[in-house]
Enzyme design. Structure first.
Site, PDB file in Angstrom:
ATOM      1  N   THR A  14      -0.468   8.662  10.274  1.00 35.66           N
ATOM      2  CA  THR A  14      -1.767   8.486  10.929  1.00 35.66           C
ATOM      3  C   THR A  14      -2.637   7.445  10.225  1.00 35.66           C
ATOM      4  OG1 THR A  14      -2.596  10.299   9.584  1.00 35.66           O
ATOM      5  CG2 THR A  14      -1.841  10.858  11.813  1.00 35.66           C
ATOM      6  N   SER A  43      -4.075  16.349  10.630  1.00 36.11           N
ATOM      7  CA  SER A  43      -3.643  15.505  11.756  1.00 36.11           C
ATOM      8  C   SER A  43      -2.614  16.147  12.669  1.00 36.11           C
ATOM      9  CB  SER A  43      -3.046  14.206  11.210  1.00 36.11           C
ATOM     10  OG  SER A  43      -3.975  13.553  10.419  1.00 36.11           O
ATOM     11  N   ARG A 102       6.925   2.226  -8.746  1.00 35.72           N
ATOM     12  CA  ARG A 102       7.212   0.775  -8.797  1.00 35.72           C
ATOM     13  C   ARG A 102       7.724   0.295 -10.146  1.00 35.72           C
ATOM     14  NH1 ARG A 102       1.660  -0.803  -5.865  1.00 35.72           N
ATOM     15  NH2 ARG A 102       2.300  -0.318  -3.734  1.00 35.72           N
ATOM     16  N   CYS A 133       0.585  -5.135  -1.930  1.00 33.14           N
ATOM     17  CA  CYS A 133       0.459  -6.208  -0.929  1.00 33.14           C
ATOM     18  C   CYS A 133       0.122  -7.568  -1.560  1.00 33.14           C
ATOM     19  CB  CYS A 133      -0.608  -5.836   0.102  1.00 33.14           C
ATOM     20  SG  CYS A 133      -2.075  -5.087  -0.602  1.00 33.14           S
ATOM     21  N   GLN A 160      -9.402  -9.928  -0.934  1.00 37.66           N
ATOM     22  CA  GLN A 160      -8.642  -8.893  -0.225  1.00 37.66           C
ATOM     23  C   GLN A 160      -9.450  -8.209   0.876  1.00 37.66           C
ATOM     24  OE1 GLN A 160      -6.316  -7.882  -4.353  1.00 37.66           O
ATOM     25  NE2 GLN A 160      -6.199  -6.296  -2.803  1.00 37.66           N
ATOM     26  N   LYS A 218      -1.356  -4.441 -11.612  1.00 36.01           N
ATOM     27  CA  LYS A 218      -0.180  -4.253 -10.745  1.00 36.01           C
ATOM     28  C   LYS A 218       0.437  -5.626 -10.463  1.00 36.01           C
ATOM     29  CE  LYS A 218      -1.859  -0.194  -8.185  1.00 36.01           C
ATOM     30  NZ  LYS A 218      -2.572   0.248  -6.969  1.00 36.01           N
ATOM     31  N   ARG A 240     -12.571  -7.830  -3.520  1.00 35.49           N
ATOM     32  CA  ARG A 240     -12.640  -7.317  -2.143  1.00 35.49           C
ATOM     33  C   ARG A 240     -13.677  -8.127  -1.380  1.00 35.49           C
ATOM     34  NH1 ARG A 240      -8.885  -4.357  -0.395  1.00 35.49           N
ATOM     35  NH2 ARG A 240      -9.168  -2.807  -2.024  1.00 35.49           N
ATOM     36  N   HIS A 247      -5.121 -10.725   3.432  1.00 34.77           N
ATOM     37  CA  HIS A 247      -5.499 -11.040   2.052  1.00 34.77           C
ATOM     38  C   HIS A 247      -5.289 -12.541   1.828  1.00 34.77           C
ATOM     39  CE1 HIS A 247      -5.847  -6.873   1.294  1.00 34.77           C
ATOM     40  NE2 HIS A 247      -4.918  -6.690   0.376  1.00 34.77           N
ATOM     41  N   ASN A 320      -2.009  -8.154   5.147  1.00 30.78           N
ATOM     42  CA  ASN A 320      -1.740  -7.199   4.066  1.00 30.78           C
ATOM     43  C   ASN A 320      -1.120  -5.902   4.553  1.00 30.78           C
ATOM     44  OD1 ASN A 320      -4.554  -7.229   5.142  1.00 30.78           O
ATOM     45  ND2 ASN A 320      -4.703  -5.287   4.062  1.00 30.78           N
TER      46      ASN A 320
HETATM   47  P1  NAP Z   1      -5.183   5.618   5.176  1.00 25.26           P
HETATM   48  O1  NAP Z   1      -5.458   4.803   6.391  1.00 25.26           O
HETATM   49  O2  NAP Z   1      -6.319   6.277   4.487  1.00 25.26           O
HETATM   50  O3  NAP Z   1      -4.080   6.728   5.556  1.00 25.26           O
HETATM   51  C1  NAP Z   1      -3.660   7.690   4.638  1.00 25.26           C
HETATM   52  C2  NAP Z   1      -2.472   8.438   5.215  1.00 25.26           C
HETATM   53  O4  NAP Z   1      -1.973   9.351   4.230  1.00 25.26           O
HETATM   54  C3  NAP Z   1      -2.832   9.259   6.433  1.00 25.26           C
HETATM   55  O5  NAP Z   1      -1.745   9.333   7.312  1.00 25.26           O
HETATM   56  C4  NAP Z   1      -3.079  10.634   5.808  1.00 25.26           C
HETATM   57  O6  NAP Z   1      -2.946  11.718   6.696  1.00 25.26           O
HETATM   58  C5  NAP Z   1      -1.962  10.666   4.789  1.00 25.26           C
HETATM   59  N1  NAP Z   1      -2.211  11.672   3.778  1.00 25.26           N
HETATM   60  C6  NAP Z   1      -3.218  11.709   2.888  1.00 25.26           C
HETATM   61  N2  NAP Z   1      -3.127  12.824   2.124  1.00 25.26           N
HETATM   62  C7  NAP Z   1      -2.021  13.480   2.539  1.00 25.26           C
HETATM   63  C8  NAP Z   1      -1.395  14.684   2.161  1.00 25.26           C
HETATM   64  N3  NAP Z   1      -1.863  15.447   1.171  1.00 25.26           N
HETATM   65  N4  NAP Z   1      -0.265  15.071   2.821  1.00 25.26           N
HETATM   66  C9  NAP Z   1       0.214  14.313   3.819  1.00 25.26           C
HETATM   67  N5  NAP Z   1      -0.341  13.155   4.242  1.00 25.26           N
HETATM   68  C10 NAP Z   1      -1.443  12.747   3.599  1.00 25.26           C
HETATM   69  O7  NAP Z   1      -4.455   4.755   4.054  1.00 25.26           O
HETATM   70  P2  NAP Z   1      -3.392   3.564   4.217  1.00 25.26           P
HETATM   71  O8  NAP Z   1      -4.090   2.274   4.170  1.00 25.26           O
HETATM   72  O9  NAP Z   1      -2.483   3.832   5.357  1.00 25.26           O
HETATM   73  O10 NAP Z   1      -2.631   3.677   2.835  1.00 25.26           O
HETATM   74  C11 NAP Z   1      -1.899   4.795   2.470  1.00 25.26           C
HETATM   75  C12 NAP Z   1      -1.199   4.548   1.150  1.00 25.26           C
HETATM   76  O11 NAP Z   1      -0.250   3.500   1.319  1.00 25.26           O
HETATM   77  C13 NAP Z   1      -2.121   4.072   0.024  1.00 25.26           C
HETATM   78  O12 NAP Z   1      -2.696   5.155  -0.667  1.00 25.26           O
HETATM   79  C14 NAP Z   1      -1.178   3.284  -0.838  1.00 25.26           C
HETATM   80  O13 NAP Z   1      -0.516   4.129  -1.744  1.00 25.26           O
HETATM   81  C15 NAP Z   1      -0.194   2.723   0.161  1.00 25.26           C
HETATM   82  N6  NAP Z   1      -0.547   1.321   0.491  1.00 25.26           N
HETATM   83  C16 NAP Z   1       0.228   0.372  -0.030  1.00 25.26           C
HETATM   84  C17 NAP Z   1      -0.053  -0.932   0.218  1.00 25.26           C
HETATM   85  C18 NAP Z   1       0.776  -1.966  -0.432  1.00 25.26           C
HETATM   86  O14 NAP Z   1       0.192  -2.790  -1.074  1.00 25.26           O
HETATM   87  N7  NAP Z   1       2.082  -1.981  -0.299  1.00 25.26           N
HETATM   88  C19 NAP Z   1      -1.116  -1.312   1.006  1.00 25.26           C
HETATM   89  C20 NAP Z   1      -1.910  -0.319   1.542  1.00 25.26           C
HETATM   90  C21 NAP Z   1      -1.599   0.993   1.267  1.00 25.26           C
HETATM   91  P3  NAP Z   1      -4.236  12.358   7.413  1.00 25.26           P
HETATM   92  O15 NAP Z   1      -4.605  11.392   8.510  1.00 25.26           O
HETATM   93  O16 NAP Z   1      -3.704  13.648   7.928  1.00 25.26           O
HETATM   94  O17 NAP Z   1      -5.283  12.494   6.386  1.00 25.26           O
HETATM   95  O1  3JN Z   2      -6.569  -2.590  -1.987  1.00 26.03           O
HETATM   96  C1  3JN Z   2      -5.665  -3.219  -1.428  1.00 26.03           C
HETATM   97  O2  3JN Z   2      -5.868  -4.246  -0.773  1.00 26.03           O
HETATM   98  C2  3JN Z   2      -4.267  -2.720  -1.536  1.00 26.03           C
HETATM   99  C3  3JN Z   2      -4.248  -1.294  -1.913  1.00 26.03           C
HETATM  100  C4  3JN Z   2      -3.185  -0.671  -2.301  1.00 26.03           C
HETATM  101  C5  3JN Z   2      -3.255   0.709  -2.739  1.00 26.03           C
HETATM  102  C6  3JN Z   2      -4.348   1.506  -2.382  1.00 26.03           C
HETATM  103  C7  3JN Z   2      -4.440   2.808  -2.837  1.00 26.03           C
HETATM  104  C8  3JN Z   2      -3.475   3.335  -3.638  1.00 26.03           C
HETATM  105  C9  3JN Z   2      -2.258   1.253  -3.539  1.00 26.03           C
HETATM  106  C10 3JN Z   2      -1.060   0.424  -3.870  1.00 26.03           C
HETATM  107  O3  3JN Z   2      -0.266   0.161  -2.964  1.00 26.03           O
HETATM  108  O4  3JN Z   2      -0.895   0.019  -5.014  1.00 26.03           O
HETATM  109  C11 3JN Z   2      -2.384   2.554  -4.004  1.00 26.03           C
HETATM  110  C12 3JN Z   2      -1.359   3.187  -4.877  1.00 26.03           C
HETATM  111  O5  3JN Z   2      -0.290   3.479  -4.386  1.00 26.03           O
HETATM  112  O6  3JN Z   2      -1.649   3.380  -6.063  1.00 26.03           O
END
Ligand code: NAP
Ligand code: 3JN
Length: 341
Positions: A14, A43, A102, A133, A160, A218, A240, A247, A320
């Site tokens: 979600t 959700s 990672r 990202c 970003q 990172k 940001r 980004h 991103n």
């Molecule tokens: P987001 O829009 O806030 O979505 C968070 C997602 O995680 C939602 O589906 C949420 O579900 C779920 N979630 C949170 N707590 C949970 C739990 N306890 N059990 C199950 N599901 C849970 O955030 P996003 O941007 O999609 O990012 C999510 C994560 O992806 C980040 O924290 C980061 O680790 C990673 N990320 C990585 C990159 C990258 O650079 N590769 C970029 C962005 C994000 P609900 O809707 O039910 O709360």
């Molecule tokens: O801030 C951004 O533009 C990228 C964010 C990545 C992010 C956000 C929350 C938690 C991460 C990540 O992918 O490194 C995390 C995390 O997994 O620690």
């Protein structure tokens, strides 16, 4: 590829990244047999369409992974730490978008255009990590230069988009802009430590003891791991900016051997995943609003750094959420099923 279709779970379905995962699996016609959408209890019951079929979001539990072949995790590091082992124990390969694994030595950290061979190491733990990202788009752009002449040092500053912080941050920028436009008495500030609308925040993630933020470190550590080169010196400043998607990065590289601007252009013109957008005379250069919704990493403003012997400057922009997260993960899954599963 040994099967006609694979059972795929999207953890964090979600969220901003999870939504893009679903869209990317569909757009690239990934061979999905069964799709499982997982998120928190909040959700449960939400629905998403995939290839014309409606799927209902289920609560993530340790039992969610029975029969799953590939689990795409993007629900934060603590969720990955808690549930990735259960997914692996059930027989799934985890492709994790968080920081949780990672830097672990026995977990490959993969950008397909750069080090797809590292995927072979997934068997040690059953986990493949997707880099941050900001790292992904930087190494996609620098790989051809690295291979041609070597890179000694990278100085990068990022700009970003708020979507990197998830759905609540996209919402916050929109609300702040509307509040300012409507001359509201108060600007809502909840997600970031300061107002993001019409502002730039030189803080992404928490501050560490060395004065850098976690996001900046990172980039430093992941770049060394992906290039398998501990000697590259990397320094980063992560900022940001009030952009929704895409980004941008100003990157300065010092190479081992001299390389001309023309040679860099030639290399990048045929580099996988890169689109050269570099025609200053026509005011053409990479823009976040052009990168948004696109797969390619856009590179432009290529010029010599005249302050050092072997220096090149570039401006690099990518979506991103797409190349920085969902697309990179699905590309890894595609290689996994083609070559290993
Ligand atoms: P987001 O829009 O806030 O979505 C968070 C997602 O995680 C939602 O589906 C949420 O579900 C779920 N979630 C949170 N707590 C949970 C739990 N306890 N059990 C199950 N599901 C849970 O955030 P996003 O941007 O999609 O990012 C999510 C994560 O992806 C980040 O924290 C980061 O680790 C990673 N990320 C990585 C990159 C990258 O650079 N590769 C970029 C962005 C994000 P609900 O809707 O039910 O709360
Ligand atoms: O801030 C951004 O533009 C990228 C964010 C990545 C992010 C956000 C929350 C938690 C991460 C990540 O992918 O490194 C995390 C995390 O997994 O620690």
């Amino acid at each position: 590829m040994n099967k006609a279709g694979y059972n795929v779970a999207v953890v964090g379905a979600t969220g901003a990244v999870g939504n893009e995962m679903i869209a990317t699996l569909e757009a690239r016609d990934f061979p999905v047999a069964q799709l499982k959408l997982l998120a928190s209890a909040r959700s449960v019951g939400q629905t998403y369409e995939f290839k014309g079929v409606e799927y209902v979001v289920e609560e993530l539990t340790e039992d969610s992974f029975t029969g799953i072949d590939i689990a795409l995790f993007s629900a934060g590091g603590s969720v990955s730490e808690a549930f990735a082992p259960a997914a692996v124990a059930s027989g799934a390969v985890v492709i994790d978008n968080t920081n949780a694994f990672r830097m672990e030595a026995d977990v490959p950290l993969v950008v397909p255009e750069v080090n797809s061979g590292a995927i072979a190491d997934f068997r040690a733990r059953g986990i493949i990590a997707n880099p941050n990202c900001s790292t992904i788009q930087m190494v996609v752009a620098l790989k051809p230069i690295y291979d041609a002449v070597g890179i000694r040092r990278i100085v990068v500053s990022t700009y970003q988009a708020v979507s990197g912080t998830g759905k609540k941050a996209i919402d916050e920028l929109e609300k702040q802009v509307l509040a300012i436009f409507n001359q509201a008495p108060e600007i809502p500030v909840k997600v970031y430590p300061h107002q993001i609308a019409f502002n730039c925040l030189p803080q992404i993630d928490i501050f560490l003891e060395n004065g850098y933020t976690k996001e900046e470190m990172k980039m430093v550590r992941e770049t060394k791991k992906i290039f398998a080169d501990d000697n590259i010196r990397v320094t980063a400043t992560a900022v940001r900016v009030p952009v929704f998607y895409g980004h941008s990065e100003s990157i300065n590289v010092e190479t081992d051997e001299k390389i001309s601007v023309a040679e860099v252009r030639e290399l990048l013109e045929r580099a996988p995943g890169v689109e050269l957008v570099d025609d200053p005379a026509q005011k053409r250069y990479p823009l976040a609003i052009d990168a948004a919704g696109q797969d390619a990493t856009l590179v432009g403003r290529i010029r010599e750094d005249e302050s050092i012997e072997n220096g090149i400057n570039l401006w690099v922009v990518a979506d991103n959420i797409r190349k920085g997260a969902a697309l990179n993960a699905v590309q890894i899954a595609e290689i996994l099923i083609r070559e290993y599963l």
